[in-house]
Design a protein around this motif. Structure first.
Motif, short mmCIF file in Angstrom:
data_model
loop_
_atom_site.label_atom_id
_atom_site.label_comp_id
_atom_site.label_asym_id
_atom_site.label_seq_id
_atom_site.Cartn_x
_atom_site.Cartn_y
_atom_site.Cartn_z
N UNK A 1 -23.23 -25.57 -43.03
CA UNK A 1 -22.49 -25.82 -44.26
C UNK A 1 -21.13 -25.12 -44.25
N UNK A 2 -20.86 -24.32 -43.24
CA UNK A 2 -19.58 -23.63 -43.17
C UNK A 2 -18.48 -24.64 -42.87
N UNK A 3 -17.29 -24.33 -43.34
CA UNK A 3 -16.18 -25.28 -43.25
C UNK A 3 -15.39 -25.04 -41.98
N UNK A 4 -15.22 -26.05 -41.15
CA UNK A 4 -14.45 -25.89 -39.91
C UNK A 4 -12.95 -25.80 -40.20
N UNK A 5 -12.33 -24.72 -39.76
CA UNK A 5 -10.92 -24.46 -40.02
C UNK A 5 -10.26 -23.97 -38.73
N UNK A 6 -9.14 -24.59 -38.38
CA UNK A 6 -8.38 -24.12 -37.23
C UNK A 6 -7.61 -22.87 -37.59
N UNK B 1 -13.95 -15.75 -43.60
CA UNK B 1 -14.84 -16.01 -42.47
C UNK B 1 -16.30 -16.17 -42.86
N UNK B 2 -16.66 -15.76 -44.07
CA UNK B 2 -18.04 -15.98 -44.53
C UNK B 2 -18.30 -17.45 -44.81
N UNK B 3 -17.24 -18.19 -45.07
CA UNK B 3 -17.38 -19.60 -45.44
C UNK B 3 -16.71 -20.54 -44.45
N UNK B 4 -15.75 -20.03 -43.67
CA UNK B 4 -15.03 -20.86 -42.72
C UNK B 4 -15.60 -20.67 -41.31
N UNK B 5 -15.77 -21.76 -40.61
CA UNK B 5 -16.20 -21.73 -39.22
C UNK B 5 -14.95 -21.94 -38.38
N UNK B 6 -14.38 -20.84 -37.88
CA UNK B 6 -13.06 -20.89 -37.28
C UNK B 6 -13.05 -21.51 -35.87
N UNK B 7 -12.01 -22.30 -35.62
CA UNK B 7 -11.70 -22.79 -34.30
C UNK B 7 -10.38 -22.14 -33.89
N UNK B 8 -10.41 -21.02 -33.16
CA UNK B 8 -9.18 -20.30 -32.82
C UNK B 8 -8.45 -20.93 -31.63
N UNK B 9 -7.14 -21.07 -31.77
CA UNK B 9 -6.32 -21.60 -30.69
C UNK B 9 -5.05 -20.77 -30.57
N UNK C 1 -1.10 -18.74 -54.28
CA UNK C 1 -1.06 -19.54 -53.06
C UNK C 1 -2.43 -19.53 -52.38
N UNK C 2 -3.07 -18.36 -52.35
CA UNK C 2 -4.39 -18.25 -51.72
C UNK C 2 -5.42 -19.13 -52.43
N UNK C 3 -5.48 -19.05 -53.75
CA UNK C 3 -6.43 -19.87 -54.50
C UNK C 3 -6.18 -21.35 -54.27
N UNK C 4 -4.90 -21.73 -54.27
CA UNK C 4 -4.56 -23.14 -54.09
C UNK C 4 -4.99 -23.63 -52.71
N UNK C 5 -4.75 -22.82 -51.69
CA UNK C 5 -5.13 -23.21 -50.33
C UNK C 5 -6.65 -23.33 -50.21
N UNK C 6 -7.38 -22.35 -50.71
CA UNK C 6 -8.84 -22.39 -50.62
C UNK C 6 -9.38 -23.60 -51.36
N UNK C 7 -8.83 -23.86 -52.53
CA UNK C 7 -9.26 -25.03 -53.31
C UNK C 7 -9.06 -26.31 -52.51
N UNK C 8 -7.88 -26.46 -51.90
CA UNK C 8 -7.59 -27.66 -51.14
C UNK C 8 -8.51 -27.80 -49.93
N UNK C 9 -8.81 -26.69 -49.28
CA UNK C 9 -9.72 -26.74 -48.13
C UNK C 9 -11.10 -27.23 -48.55
N UNK C 10 -11.62 -26.71 -49.65
CA UNK C 10 -12.94 -27.14 -50.10
C UNK C 10 -12.94 -28.61 -50.53
N UNK C 11 -11.88 -29.05 -51.19
CA UNK C 11 -11.79 -30.46 -51.59
C UNK C 11 -11.73 -31.34 -50.34
N UNK C 12 -10.86 -30.97 -49.40
CA UNK C 12 -10.71 -31.79 -48.21
C UNK C 12 -11.98 -31.81 -47.37
#
Length: 335
Positions: A23-28, A55-63, A176-187
């Motif tokens: 259920x973690x969100x994949x994020x680059x 990182x508790x909620x995002x599943x990071x793909x580091x590049x 800015x942080x709240x807006x970004x997190x909100x958009x990530x969860x929506x997307x």
């Protein structure tokens, strides 16, 4: 870095993570932000909030694009030069050694490769490869002449224009942080809906659950999206979905105002007007007016609305992501 002191597979642009059952969100993410020692000087830029909280909620793909195109660790630093609108990336001490095409090509390929697999991206600020904006651009004499965008970041964002993207430095701003997190969860909800199979019904349900969230950000977009959804069943669903998500993510990138939030809160309060006594209605309305005036944060009327929803269940309101667009522990309370 690996145990042998070499950049990890993830830093070099390795395979996509296995996400099934998660259920973690994949994020680059720029890998230096997670503490990987891939910077030109062999160091890192670990960002503890990004790593330990998100990182508790995002599943990071580091590049690390610079490592991925073959630049070593450590390595001579690079910078942007030339036209700020179309800069080139060259070695600071060897201006004839250009890596523009390599960085741009890698960004383009990764943008295409990651489409449908990630729900956001966190970039390293001010980097000639990863900087999202305000990256210094220099002239031939080494003097700054303007600012531009990192070459990897530019191609990534061009390939995925609706993907939520932010820099780690800007995440220190609570709005800015709240807006970004909100958009990530929506997307992410959108991405998962698409992966499960896009249908007209799924599109309508998605819109219904996000109505108040959209209204808080952009009233014109709220009306436009309503008109688009009304065409479900009359227009090709793939075309309609493409138009919908483009309009939606653009709307959500605009910060919601107190006035818009207050209007949404009053609208939601209307669903309880026949269920609450006069004292409870007055208390709820006063909390909304106080928020509009700036006397207290949004959390106050939201908490009161959640309280009344618990006492007087309403399926339509309960399904609105506006009440909890993302886990509360991630929010600043200033949304």
């Amino acid at each position: 870095m690996s145990e042998h002191g070499k950049p990890s597979m993830a830093a070099r642009g390795g395979v996509l993570p296995r996400l099934s059952g998660s259920d973690r969100i994949p994020v680059g993410i720029s890998s230096c932000l997670l503490g990987e020692e891939v910077r030109y000087n062999g160091g890192h830029k670990r960002h503890r909030y990004v790593e330990q909280v998100l990182g508790r909620y995002f599943d990071y793909l580091p590049l690390c694009p610079e490592v991925a195109i073959g630049l070593g660790v450590p390595r001579p630093p690079i910078r942007l030069v030339g036209d700020p609108d179309a800069p080139r990336a060259v070695h600071v001490d060897q201006p004839d050694h250009e890596v523009s095409q390599d960085l741009s090509g890698y960004g383009r390929r990764q943008g295409q490769r990651l489409a449908g697999h990630i729900s956001g991206y966190i970039l390293k600020a001010k980097s000639p490869s990863c900087g999202m904006e305000r990256v210094k651009v220099y002239d031939r004499k080494g003097m700054p002449t303007g600012s531009g965008r990192g070459l990897f970041a530019a191609e990534l964002m061009a390939a995925q224009p609706v993907l939520p993207v932010e820099e780690e430095g800007r995440l220190n701003d609570p709005h800015i942080r709240d807006n970004f997190i909100e958009r990530v969860f929506v997307y992410d909800r959108w991405r998962r809906m698409i992966s499960e199979g896009l249908t007209n019904k799924a599109l309508v349900n998605f819109h219904t659950q996000h109505k108040f969230l959209i209204l808080a950000h952009d009233q014109a977009a709220y009306r436009a999206l309503g008109r688009k959804v009304a065409l479900a069943g009359q227009k090709d669903v793939q075309t309609l979905a493409g138009e919908y998500i483009e309009t939606l993510m653009k709307a959500l990138s605009r910060h919601a105002s107190r006035r818009n939030h207050a209007n949404v809160l009053m609208h939601m309060a209307g669903f309880f007007k026949k269920k609450l006594d006069a004292q409870d209605r007055e208390e709820l309305h006063e909390s909304i007016h106080a928020y509009r005036r700036g006397d207290h944060p949004l959390l106050v009327p939201l908490t009161l609305l959640r309280h009344h929803l618990h006492r007087h269940p309403d399926t339509y309101i309960a399904e609105q992501h506006y009440l909890d667009p993302f886990p509360r522990e991630l929010g600043s309370g200033e949304r």
